[in-house]
Design a protein around this motif. Structure first.
Motif, PDB file in Angstrom:
ATOM      1  N   ASP A 127      31.015   1.164   5.300  1.00 38.51           N
ATOM      2  CA  ASP A 127      30.540  -0.202   5.522  1.00 38.51           C
ATOM      3  C   ASP A 127      29.169  -0.146   6.190  1.00 38.51           C
ATOM      4  O   ASP A 127      28.576   0.934   6.337  1.00 38.51           O
ATOM      5  CB  ASP A 127      31.560  -1.027   6.320  1.00 38.51           C
ATOM      6  CG  ASP A 127      31.768  -0.511   7.747  1.00 38.51           C
ATOM      7  OD1 ASP A 127      30.933   0.283   8.244  1.00 38.51           O
ATOM      8  OD2 ASP A 127      32.766  -0.901   8.375  1.00 38.51           O
ATOM      9  N   LEU A 128      28.648  -1.283   6.611  1.00 41.03           N
ATOM     10  CA  LEU A 128      27.290  -1.326   7.160  1.00 41.03           C
ATOM     11  C   LEU A 128      27.195  -0.817   8.595  1.00 41.03           C
ATOM     12  O   LEU A 128      26.107  -0.754   9.159  1.00 41.03           O
ATOM     13  CB  LEU A 128      26.734  -2.749   7.080  1.00 41.03           C
ATOM     14  CG  LEU A 128      26.586  -3.318   5.666  1.00 41.03           C
ATOM     15  CD1 LEU A 128      25.990  -4.724   5.709  1.00 41.03           C
ATOM     16  CD2 LEU A 128      25.728  -2.412   4.785  1.00 41.03           C
ATOM     17  N   GLN A 129      28.330  -0.412   9.180  1.00 49.77           N
ATOM     18  CA  GLN A 129      28.338   0.252  10.488  1.00 49.77           C
ATOM     19  C   GLN A 129      28.523   1.760  10.345  1.00 49.77           C
ATOM     20  O   GLN A 129      28.601   2.471  11.329  1.00 49.77           O
ATOM     21  CB  GLN A 129      29.458  -0.306  11.385  1.00 49.77           C
ATOM     22  CG  GLN A 129      29.186  -1.695  11.935  1.00 49.77           C
ATOM     23  CD  GLN A 129      28.224  -1.698  13.117  1.00 49.77           C
ATOM     24  OE1 GLN A 129      27.386  -0.816  13.244  1.00 49.77           O
ATOM     25  NE2 GLN A 129      28.349  -2.693  13.978  1.00 49.77           N
ATOM     26  N   GLY A 130      28.618   2.242   9.099  1.00 52.08           N
ATOM     27  CA  GLY A 130      28.824   3.666   8.879  1.00 52.08           C
ATOM     28  C   GLY A 130      30.271   4.102   8.969  1.00 52.08           C
ATOM     29  O   GLY A 130      30.558   5.301   9.002  1.00 52.08           O
ATOM     30  N   GLU A 131      31.196   3.156   8.981  1.00 52.48           N
ATOM     31  CA  GLU A 131      32.622   3.492   9.005  1.00 52.48           C
ATOM     32  C   GLU A 131      33.041   3.961   7.613  1.00 52.48           C
ATOM     33  O   GLU A 131      32.834   3.265   6.612  1.00 52.48           O
ATOM     34  CB  GLU A 131      33.444   2.264   9.412  1.00 52.48           C
ATOM     35  CG  GLU A 131      34.913   2.536   9.637  1.00 52.48           C
ATOM     36  CD  GLU A 131      35.188   3.317  10.914  1.00 52.48           C
ATOM     37  OE1 GLU A 131      36.224   4.013  10.948  1.00 52.48           O
ATOM     38  OE2 GLU A 131      34.383   3.231  11.855  1.00 52.48           O
ATOM     39  N   ILE A 132      33.633   5.155   7.532  1.00 48.71           N
ATOM     40  CA  ILE A 132      34.031   5.696   6.230  1.00 48.71           C
ATOM     41  C   ILE A 132      35.265   4.959   5.714  1.00 48.71           C
ATOM     42  O   ILE A 132      36.301   4.922   6.364  1.00 48.71           O
ATOM     43  CB  ILE A 132      34.305   7.207   6.316  1.00 48.71           C
ATOM     44  CG1 ILE A 132      33.019   7.960   6.701  1.00 48.71           C
ATOM     45  CG2 ILE A 132      34.833   7.734   4.972  1.00 48.71           C
ATOM     46  CD1 ILE A 132      33.209   9.445   6.931  1.00 48.71           C
ATOM     47  N   ILE A 133      35.125   4.386   4.526  1.00 45.35           N
ATOM     48  CA  ILE A 133      36.197   3.629   3.895  1.00 45.35           C
ATOM     49  C   ILE A 133      36.959   4.499   2.905  1.00 45.35           C
ATOM     50  O   ILE A 133      38.174   4.407   2.768  1.00 45.35           O
ATOM     51  CB  ILE A 133      35.635   2.397   3.151  1.00 45.35           C
ATOM     52  CG1 ILE A 133      34.734   1.558   4.071  1.00 45.35           C
ATOM     53  CG2 ILE A 133      36.759   1.549   2.558  1.00 45.35           C
ATOM     54  CD1 ILE A 133      35.435   1.009   5.291  1.00 45.35           C
ATOM     55  N   LEU A 134      36.222   5.360   2.208  1.00 46.00           N
ATOM     56  CA  LEU A 134      36.803   6.185   1.146  1.00 46.00           C
ATOM     57  C   LEU A 134      35.927   7.408   0.962  1.00 46.00           C
ATOM     58  O   LEU A 134      34.713   7.355   1.191  1.00 46.00           O
ATOM     59  CB  LEU A 134      36.873   5.372  -0.156  1.00 46.00           C
ATOM     60  CG  LEU A 134      37.538   6.012  -1.382  1.00 46.00           C
ATOM     61  CD1 LEU A 134      39.026   6.244  -1.134  1.00 46.00           C
ATOM     62  CD2 LEU A 134      37.337   5.122  -2.610  1.00 46.00           C
ATOM     63  N   GLU A 135      36.516   8.508   0.551  1.00 41.39           N
ATOM     64  CA  GLU A 135      35.737   9.715   0.297  1.00 41.39           C
ATOM     65  C   GLU A 135      36.303  10.486  -0.883  1.00 41.39           C
ATOM     66  O   GLU A 135      37.472  10.321  -1.269  1.00 41.39           O
ATOM     67  CB  GLU A 135      35.718  10.625   1.529  1.00 41.39           C
ATOM     68  CG  GLU A 135      37.060  11.219   1.890  1.00 41.39           C
ATOM     69  CD  GLU A 135      36.960  12.141   3.099  1.00 41.39           C
ATOM     70  OE1 GLU A 135      36.682  13.337   2.897  1.00 41.39           O
ATOM     71  OE2 GLU A 135      37.155  11.661   4.232  1.00 41.39           O
ATOM     72  N   LYS A 136      35.460  11.313  -1.462  1.00 41.35           N
ATOM     73  CA  LYS A 136      35.905  12.216  -2.525  1.00 41.35           C
ATOM     74  C   LYS A 136      35.085  13.493  -2.432  1.00 41.35           C
ATOM     75  O   LYS A 136      33.854  13.450  -2.346  1.00 41.35           O
ATOM     76  CB  LYS A 136      35.733  11.582  -3.904  1.00 41.35           C
ATOM     77  CG  LYS A 136      36.286  12.459  -5.029  1.00 41.35           C
ATOM     78  CD  LYS A 136      36.267  11.762  -6.370  1.00 41.35           C
ATOM     79  CE  LYS A 136      36.882  12.638  -7.451  1.00 41.35           C
ATOM     80  NZ  LYS A 136      36.882  11.956  -8.777  1.00 41.35           N
ATOM     81  N   LYS A 137      35.768  14.625  -2.425  1.00 43.89           N
ATOM     82  CA  LYS A 137      35.095  15.918  -2.341  1.00 43.89           C
ATOM     83  C   LYS A 137      35.637  16.836  -3.415  1.00 43.89           C
ATOM     84  O   LYS A 137      36.843  16.882  -3.660  1.00 43.89           O
ATOM     85  CB  LYS A 137      35.315  16.544  -0.953  1.00 43.89           C
ATOM     86  CG  LYS A 137      34.546  17.853  -0.740  1.00 43.89           C
ATOM     87  CD  LYS A 137      34.707  18.361   0.685  1.00 43.89           C
ATOM     88  CE  LYS A 137      33.860  19.604   0.910  1.00 43.89           C
ATOM     89  NZ  LYS A 137      33.955  20.108   2.303  1.00 43.89           N
ATOM     90  N   ILE A 138      34.732  17.554  -4.075  1.00 44.93           N
ATOM     91  CA  ILE A 138      35.150  18.528  -5.074  1.00 44.93           C
ATOM     92  C   ILE A 138      34.458  19.858  -4.806  1.00 44.93           C
ATOM     93  O   ILE A 138      33.378  19.903  -4.206  1.00 44.93           O
ATOM     94  CB  ILE A 138      34.836  18.061  -6.508  1.00 44.93           C
ATOM     95  CG1 ILE A 138      33.325  17.909  -6.709  1.00 44.93           C
ATOM     96  CG2 ILE A 138      35.564  16.760  -6.835  1.00 44.93           C
ATOM     97  CD1 ILE A 138      32.918  17.693  -8.154  1.00 44.93           C
ATOM     98  N   SER A 139      35.074  20.929  -5.244  1.00 47.69           N
ATOM     99  CA  SER A 139      34.456  22.254  -5.184  1.00 47.69           C
ATOM    100  C   SER A 139      33.751  22.515  -6.510  1.00 47.69           C
ATOM    101  O   SER A 139      34.235  22.122  -7.571  1.00 47.69           O
ATOM    102  CB  SER A 139      35.517  23.328  -4.947  1.00 47.69           C
ATOM    103  OG  SER A 139      36.145  23.143  -3.696  1.00 47.69           O
ATOM    104  N   VAL A 140      32.600  23.156  -6.434  1.00 49.38           N
ATOM    105  CA  VAL A 140      31.852  23.504  -7.646  1.00 49.38           C
ATOM    106  C   VAL A 140      31.450  24.967  -7.565  1.00 49.38           C
ATOM    107  O   VAL A 140      31.384  25.552  -6.482  1.00 49.38           O
ATOM    108  CB  VAL A 140      30.604  22.614  -7.817  1.00 49.38           C
ATOM    109  CG1 VAL A 140      30.999  21.158  -8.015  1.00 49.38           C
ATOM    110  CG2 VAL A 140      29.664  22.742  -6.623  1.00 49.38           C
TER     111      VAL A 140
END
Length: 396
Positions: A103-116
């Motif tokens: 959001d506009l305060q930098g609060e993480i709402i969702l994430e996705k991480k992958i290895s490459v």
């Protein structure tokens, strides 16, 4: 319903001037009353009231109240509306891609991480676009929807958003900003990931109370981000901080960048794994995680490796301290997860090689944001760009 961002392309909701000052005060000090804003800004109450009404109509702030009375009528309090829009931050590493939605305060709402693993530029971009699309699809209903995308890259980034060279990714002259803007039609910011990490730590992490910071991004390679007098230092064309490629061994090995004896050849995750393979501690599947696991089980050979790499980290950091005389050193990126076995060696090397007056009031920290420093820094850049306010003011 989400606002059509194409309607506001390159036209930001908050223009420079008094309105941005009022918004900055509300964002950083809410809940706050109109009277307190007038007192802090020296603007007259009528001007403040008018600007507040505009910000309310734009859905960037809202009223809540009343607050506590200081003698008269209880005031209506104003709060920043962090859910008016959302930002996406991407951290491209050599062996991973991390994307976050905030959001506009930098609060993480969702994430996705992958290895490459050894992906070419086109393949890497396909993965980046997939992650952005996934995050964008899951944005909560809001007035402004996706307000911008920030991408951190381990390489030299021109101010126009072109990645001139990323040695550990084998990229040259990659038009990253143009490509992502064409795909998603929102403002896109591209930055060196160490600069992004430094900014992330300044705004959200270990650097919030310091104005002169050296952030060392220690992953497969090494990058450095500099906060000077509270602001990110980028240099003449945005190339500052490429200290992973400073020579610390003039007769050493050749680096992918073409230079000889670069710091990252001796003090990075890449260096740690190479030492593990050469010494026989690990086989083909050597990784930072596997070596940390060995150290957790008190494997003396693994602990020795971390100590050796920690000493080399300390050598480079000592050179940087001699140049910039910072208040704070922050070690981030993946190697920060090995703090337990790196810290003593880094501190000891600095203590043994640094003149005493440089050590006065100098602190060494490991990242408070774990692996999120760069991605959060990139969302901060996008939020600042959208709101046209100085996010570093929050920490002063």
């Amino acid at each position: 319903m989400n606002l059509d961002i194409n309607q506001t392309w390159n036209q930001h909701v908050v223009k420079k001037g008094n309105k941005s000052i009022v918004l900055e005060i509300i964002k950083n000090k809410s809940p706050i009353s109109r009277a307190d804003i007038a007192s802090l800004t020296n603007l007259n109450k009528g001007t403040v009231s008018s600007l507040v009404n505009e910000l309310i109509s734009e859905n960037l702030i809202y009223e809540k109240g009343p607050g506590e009375s200081t003698g008269g009528r209880r005031p209506i309090m104003l709060l920043f509306n962090a859910s008016a829009g959302y930002s996406i931050g991407i951290d491209i590493g050599v062996n991973y891609i991390l994307g976050i939605l905030t959001d506009l305060q930098g609060e993480i709402i969702l994430e996705k991480k992958i290895s490459v693993h050894q992906l070419g530029y086109s393949e890497m971009m396909e993965q980046v676009i997939d992650i952005i699309s996934y995050l964008k699809k899951n944005i909560p209903e809001s007035r402004y929807g996706l307000i911008g995308i920030g991408i951190g890259v381990p390489g030299i980034v021109h101010k126009n958003g072109t990645v001139l060279i990323a040695p550990n990714l084998n990229w040259k002259n990659a038009p990253l900003k143009e490509m992502i803007e064409d795909q998603f039609h929102v403002p896109v910011m591209i930055e060196n990931e160490a600069n992004a990490g430094a900014y992330g730590e300044k705004i959200f992490g270990a650097g919030q109370t310091s104005d002169n910071i050296v952030y060392v991004s220690a992953g497969i390679g090494i990058g450095v981000g500099l906060i000077i007098d509270g602001h990110l230092y980028q240099g003449n064309k945005g190339f500052a901080g490429e200290m992973g490629h400073m020579t610390i061994n003039a007769s050493g090995e050749k680096c992918r960048c073409g230079n000889i004896g670069c710091w990252e050849l001796y003090a990075s995750e890449q260096a740690l794994i190479q030492k593990a393979l050469e010494s026989g501690i690990a086989r083909e599947q050597a990784s930072l995680e596997s070596l940390i696991e060995k150290a957790h089980h008190s494997d003396p050979a693994a602990i020795k490796l971390f100590t050796e790499v920690g000493k080399m980290l300390g050598v480079g950091i000592t050179n940087i301290i001699n140049t910039f005389n910072p208040q704070q050193i922050i070690i981030g990126n993946r190697m920060a997860s090995a703090e337990q076995w790196l810290r003593e060696a880094v501190e000891q090397t600095i203590k043994e090689n640094l003149l005493w007056f440089f050590q006065d009031n100098l602190s060494l920290e490991f990242s408070h944001l774990s692996s999120y420093s760069a991605s959060l820094g990139m969302t901060a850049f996008s939020i600042e760009n959208f709101l046209k306010i100085d996010l570093t003011a929050e920490n002063k």
